[in-house]
Design a protein around this motif. Sequence first.
Motif, PDB file in Angstrom:
ATOM      1  N   VAL A 235      -0.070  -0.799   1.819  1.00  0.00           N
ATOM      2  CA  VAL A 235       0.524  -0.720   3.152  1.00  0.00           C
ATOM      3  C   VAL A 235       0.483  -2.110   3.780  1.00  0.00           C
ATOM      4  O   VAL A 235      -0.582  -2.722   3.886  1.00  0.00           O
ATOM      5  N   LEU A 236       1.641  -2.630   4.164  1.00  0.00           N
ATOM      6  CA  LEU A 236       1.713  -3.940   4.814  1.00  0.00           C
ATOM      7  C   LEU A 236       1.428  -3.793   6.298  1.00  0.00           C
ATOM      8  O   LEU A 236       2.095  -3.030   6.989  1.00  0.00           O
ATOM      9  N   ILE A 237       0.425  -4.503   6.775  1.00  0.00           N
ATOM     10  CA  ILE A 237       0.089  -4.455   8.199  1.00  0.00           C
ATOM     11  C   ILE A 237       0.078  -5.872   8.761  1.00  0.00           C
ATOM     12  O   ILE A 237      -0.870  -6.305   9.383  1.00  0.00           O
ATOM     13  N   SER A 238       1.178  -6.561   8.545  1.00  0.00           N
ATOM     14  CA  SER A 238       1.275  -7.971   8.908  1.00  0.00           C
ATOM     15  C   SER A 238       1.700  -8.211  10.357  1.00  0.00           C
ATOM     16  O   SER A 238       1.602  -9.325  10.844  1.00  0.00           O
ATOM     17  N   THR A 239       2.174  -7.170  11.034  1.00  0.00           N
ATOM     18  CA  THR A 239       2.584  -7.344  12.427  1.00  0.00           C
ATOM     19  C   THR A 239       1.849  -6.342  13.308  1.00  0.00           C
ATOM     20  O   THR A 239       1.336  -5.324  12.828  1.00  0.00           O
ATOM     21  N   ALA A 240       1.830  -6.613  14.596  1.00  0.00           N
ATOM     22  CA  ALA A 240       1.173  -5.710  15.538  1.00  0.00           C
ATOM     23  C   ALA A 240       1.848  -4.336  15.542  1.00  0.00           C
ATOM     24  O   ALA A 240       1.188  -3.307  15.633  1.00  0.00           O
ATOM     25  N   GLY A 241       3.163  -4.312  15.401  1.00  0.00           N
ATOM     26  CA  GLY A 241       3.890  -3.044  15.379  1.00  0.00           C
ATOM     27  C   GLY A 241       3.510  -2.179  14.185  1.00  0.00           C
ATOM     28  O   GLY A 241       3.309  -0.968  14.317  1.00  0.00           O
ATOM     29  N   LYS A 242       3.405  -2.802  13.028  1.00  0.00           N
ATOM     30  CA  LYS A 242       3.004  -2.067  11.826  1.00  0.00           C
ATOM     31  C   LYS A 242       1.548  -1.619  11.930  1.00  0.00           C
ATOM     32  O   LYS A 242       1.187  -0.524  11.507  1.00  0.00           O
ATOM     33  N   TYR A 243       0.733  -2.480  12.505  1.00  0.00           N
ATOM     34  CA  TYR A 243      -0.680  -2.153  12.678  1.00  0.00           C
ATOM     35  C   TYR A 243      -0.825  -0.965  13.627  1.00  0.00           C
ATOM     36  O   TYR A 243      -1.644  -0.081  13.402  1.00  0.00           O
ATOM     37  N   ARG A 244      -0.011  -0.922  14.673  1.00  0.00           N
ATOM     38  CA  ARG A 244      -0.025   0.188  15.627  1.00  0.00           C
ATOM     39  C   ARG A 244       0.269   1.512  14.912  1.00  0.00           C
ATOM     40  O   ARG A 244      -0.381   2.521  15.143  1.00  0.00           O
ATOM     41  N   LYS A 245       1.250   1.486  14.006  1.00  0.00           N
ATOM     42  CA  LYS A 245       1.601   2.699  13.257  1.00  0.00           C
ATOM     43  C   LYS A 245       0.443   3.149  12.378  1.00  0.00           C
ATOM     44  O   LYS A 245       0.147   4.338  12.281  1.00  0.00           O
ATOM     45  N   VAL A 246      -0.194   2.191  11.711  1.00  0.00           N
ATOM     46  CA  VAL A 246      -1.335   2.529  10.854  1.00  0.00           C
ATOM     47  C   VAL A 246      -2.462   3.113  11.696  1.00  0.00           C
ATOM     48  O   VAL A 246      -3.043   4.140  11.340  1.00  0.00           O
ATOM     49  N   LEU A 247      -2.765   2.480  12.820  1.00  0.00           N
ATOM     50  CA  LEU A 247      -3.810   3.006  13.703  1.00  0.00           C
ATOM     51  C   LEU A 247      -3.447   4.401  14.192  1.00  0.00           C
ATOM     52  O   LEU A 247      -4.316   5.273  14.310  1.00  0.00           O
ATOM     53  N   GLY A 248      -2.178   4.626  14.469  1.00  0.00           N
ATOM     54  CA  GLY A 248      -1.719   5.931  14.922  1.00  0.00           C
ATOM     55  C   GLY A 248      -1.897   7.010  13.873  1.00  0.00           C
ATOM     56  O   GLY A 248      -2.118   8.176  14.209  1.00  0.00           O
ATOM     57  N   HIS A 249      -1.816   6.633  12.604  1.00  0.00           N
ATOM     58  CA  HIS A 249      -2.065   7.598  11.535  1.00  0.00           C
ATOM     59  C   HIS A 249      -3.546   7.953  11.464  1.00  0.00           C
ATOM     60  O   HIS A 249      -3.891   9.069  11.066  1.00  0.00           O
ATOM     61  N   TYR A 250      -4.393   7.014  11.840  1.00  0.00           N
ATOM     62  CA  TYR A 250      -5.839   7.290  11.853  1.00  0.00           C
ATOM     63  C   TYR A 250      -6.193   8.168  13.044  1.00  0.00           C
ATOM     64  O   TYR A 250      -6.900   9.147  12.912  1.00  0.00           O
ATOM     65  N   GLU A 251      -5.700   7.799  14.213  1.00  0.00           N
ATOM     66  CA  GLU A 251      -5.972   8.551  15.445  1.00  0.00           C
ATOM     67  C   GLU A 251      -4.802   8.314  16.389  1.00  0.00           C
ATOM     68  O   GLU A 251      -4.550   7.183  16.784  1.00  0.00           O
TER      69      GLU A 251
END
Length: 92
Positions: A43-59
């Motif tokens: 999973v690429l988490i190179s931008t804040a937007g992508k990171y937000r999506k990943v965090l959203g999948h966690y909680e």
Amino acid sequence: MNLVITGLINKLAANNVVEKRNDDIVFTKAFSSFMLKCIGDGVLISTAGKYRKVLGHYESNLEFLSDTEIRAVMVLLGFYMENVGEGMSAGA
């Protein structure tokens, strides 16, 4: 600035991302495992937007962090991954 950091830490603690241990803050085992799995799955988490999506999948509540908070979490996690096993001072 310290109040902003404390507010973010409290949000992360409320969502089982970090826990406070005396004067240290550590990422929870559940969150660390989740992030390592994401990275391992490519999973690429190179931008804040992508990171937000990943965090959203966690909680799902984490999707509502501000852009500044998202970037701060990215920095904290990067620092933590470089220093795994060592607590981060809550006063830092």
